[in-house]
Design an enzyme around this catalytic site. Structure first.
Site, PDB file in Angstrom:
ATOM      1  N   ASP A 167       0.845  -1.184   0.000  1.00 11.88           N
ATOM      2  CA  ASP A 167       0.000   0.000   0.000  1.00 11.88           C
ATOM      3  C   ASP A 167       0.882   1.236   0.000  1.00 11.88           C
ATOM      4  O   ASP A 167       1.989   1.204  -0.562  1.00 11.88           O
ATOM      5  CB  ASP A 167      -0.938  -0.028   1.210  1.00 11.88           C
ATOM      6  N   HIS A 222      -3.642   6.319   3.093  1.00 17.28           N
ATOM      7  CA  HIS A 222      -4.397   5.132   2.705  1.00 17.28           C
ATOM      8  C   HIS A 222      -3.883   3.881   3.414  1.00 17.28           C
ATOM      9  O   HIS A 222      -4.647   3.104   3.998  1.00 17.28           O
ATOM     10  CB  HIS A 222      -4.318   4.976   1.185  1.00 17.28           C
ATOM     11  N   SER A 387     -11.070  -0.734  -1.110  1.00 21.92           N
ATOM     12  CA  SER A 387      -9.807  -0.747  -0.385  1.00 21.92           C
ATOM     13  C   SER A 387     -10.020  -1.028   1.095  1.00 21.92           C
ATOM     14  O   SER A 387      -9.161  -1.609   1.758  1.00 21.92           O
ATOM     15  CB  SER A 387      -9.092   0.606  -0.522  1.00 21.92           C
TER      16      SER A 387
END
Length: 537
Positions: A167, A222, A387
């Site tokens: 990620d 994220h 996600s």
């Protein structure tokens, strides 16, 4: 190669939660001396003598549960109205001579609570783990969650299980990750040497594949959110609770500050994770271009029994994105607090959880609170997307491996898919069995961990079959172990049926003249069901 864009947004929200109580039931447990040949249906066990007795007492439901993995013995649970005299039922049942035993389904407790409710200060915001129907931003339904409190009463994780998170990195010094960040046992910190000869210097806590250095810190946000969903420390009086409270988190940065990532970064990170002992990989990312590079990396993971959980992406389309559309991964879509497929997400009216014949399961993914990449005390941000759905599955996979580290990729995937809750969403999309919008259904951690220990049997019995070889050119075989008539149906990536055949043959040779691409093969035999992906090269 094309740069691949991920979509994520954060905002602020506050919710209040309250406890939920479960209504008691009158439940009978029994075991037959000879197992009925037919599986339970509605309130019938399949034994005529017993079923006639139960019908007089108004039996409501019957289920069969396997007595340990691989066992051919079963016990049955029959549910009656609360007003009946269960002892009278037991006495009549035993007189038939058909039973080994019959007894009430006795009740116990976990320190006075139903399941394990963590004391994390912001746990009330985590509807995905325990949904009491009070979520304020969207319609919410009690139980539209992955049932974590009951799951934690069975398993909270094991430090020997490594989950790699490919990620944008993570906030490595966050207290919610204390003691959880993976440490490379073959590397000596700060000596400027490649001690384990893996081509990377001082990769003590993972690697930054985007900027080619040993600091996998998050400059986007994220990855920190995703890592927290999987493994934030639970029951520690602060922050949030991750799905798994013990696993080690291998942080691999393969998305840069602009939310871009090359496939080469992703594949390199996958090989690194596998070679350094990761049992699970989470990839909350995707691109629109197919790739032999990623296919080979996924194949390498499959060969090493590594589970890969991947987001379906957020464009509200059936078009394939990769690596979600590569055979061998668990492709995950997103649901809302009312169990409906997410469309749209809160951040864009045109967005939505992708669907298609490569989807495996769905999990909560909209308005998911998490950790902040720039603060150790800010617990007011949330993200939304597939996600956020994928790491719920990765965390569950880690718990299943903690429960039994000898499980392989096929075991874990089958448990997750077979125990997913079917027909919980929009009836126009979430039809019985596998479908292209929900896959096998919304995951349920409690059912998965219970089924894995022989307590729960899936409502949709899995039919085991294989496509050989896969990938294939044109000619391939469909092979199954079960006897009887079966219907094989092949769908393309847009959900269109391109081939169907009904046969009793255990091995079927096919040359259906399919164009190169990814397909879904679905087989049904009676009430048994199975599906797998097929890649035509």
């Amino acid at each position: 190669m094309l740069k691949q864009l991920l979509f994520a947004v954060f905002a602020c929200l506050t919710i209040h939660a309250q406890a939920q109580t479960l209504k008691p039931q009158t439940r009978l447990v029994l075991q037959f001396k000879t197992t009925p040949t037919s599986a339970p249906r509605a309130a019938r066990t399949g034994n005529d003598q017993i079923d006639q007795i139960h019908a007089r007492y108004g039996a409501l439901q019957a289920e069969r549960f396997q007595m340990g993995k691989g066992s051919r013995q079963y016990f049955y649970v029959v549910i009656f109205p609360e007003t009946i005299d269960l002892q009278s039922v037991i006495q009549e049942d035993l007189k038939t001579g058909a039973l080994e035993y019959a007894e009430p389904d006795h009740v116990g407790s976990c320190a006075g609570v139903q399941g394990l409710k963590p004391n994390d200060t912001n746990y009330a915001k985590q509807w995905s783990l325990n949904n009491n129907g009070t979520f304020s931003q969207l319609p919410a339904k009690i139980g539209a969650d992955i049932d974590m409190e009951n799951a934690w009463a069975i398993e909270t994780g094991d430090a020997s299980i490594i989950v790699a998170i490919i990620d944008s990195g993570a906030k490595l010094d966050h207290p919610e990750f204390s003691g959880r960040i993976w440490v490379n046992p073959g590397e000596i910190a700060g000596n400027g040497l490649d001690d384990d000869a893996d081509g990377k210097i001082d990769d003590v806590n993972g690697w930054d594949f985007a900027y080619n250095d040993n600091t996998a810190t998050d400059d986007l946000g994220h990855g920190t959110n995703v890592a927290g969903i999987i493994g934030a420390n639970g029951n520690n009086n602060q922050g949030y609770a991750g799905v798994d409270w013990q696993c080690k988190l291998m942080i691999l940065k393969a998305i840069d500050v602009n939310n871009f990532g090359y496939y080469t970064w992703w594949a390199d990170a996958m090989y690194y994770a596998i070679d350094h002992g990761a049992r699970v990989i989470n990839m909350s990312l995707g691109g629109s271009s197919s790739s032999t590079l990623l296919q080979n990396a996924v194949n390498y993971a499959v060969q090493h029994n590594v589970i890969i959980s991947v987001s379906m992406m957020n464009f509200n389309t059936g078009a394939p994105y990769y690596p979600a559309a590569i055979p061998g991964v668990i492709a995950v879509g997103s649901t809302n607090p009312d169990d409906k497929r997410t469309h749209p997400f809160f951040w864009d009216a045109t967005s939505g959880s992708n669907y298609g014949n490569h989807i495996s399961v769905v999990a909560p993914g909209n308005y998911i609170y998490g950790l902040h990449y720039q603060s150790n005390t800010n617990y007011n941000t949330y993200w939304g997307g597939t996600s956020q759905a994928a790491p719920h599955v990765a965390g569950l996979a880690a718990l299943l491996l903690a429960q039994n580290p000898n499980r392989n990729l096929s075991d874990v995937r089958s448990i997750i898919e077979n125990t997913a809750e079917d027909k919980v969403g929009d009836p126009a999309e979430d039809v019985a069995g596998w479908d292209q919008y929900y896959g096998h259904g919304r995951i349920n951690a409690f059912k998965a961990l219970s089924a894995a220990s022989g307590v729960f049997a899936a409502e949709q019995p899995q039919l085991t079959f294989a496509v050989l070889p896969n990938p294939a050119r044109q000619s391939f075989k469909l092979v199954r172990t079960e006897s009887g008539s079966a219907v094989y149906t092949i769908f393309n990536m847009y959900g269109q049926q391109v081939y169907e055949v009904k046969t009793e043959a255990a091995v079927l040779d096919l040359r259906p003249n399919l164009a190169p691409g990814l397909y879904q093969v679905v087989v049904k035999s009676g009430n048994r069901f199975g599906s797998t992906k097929l890649l035509i090269q």
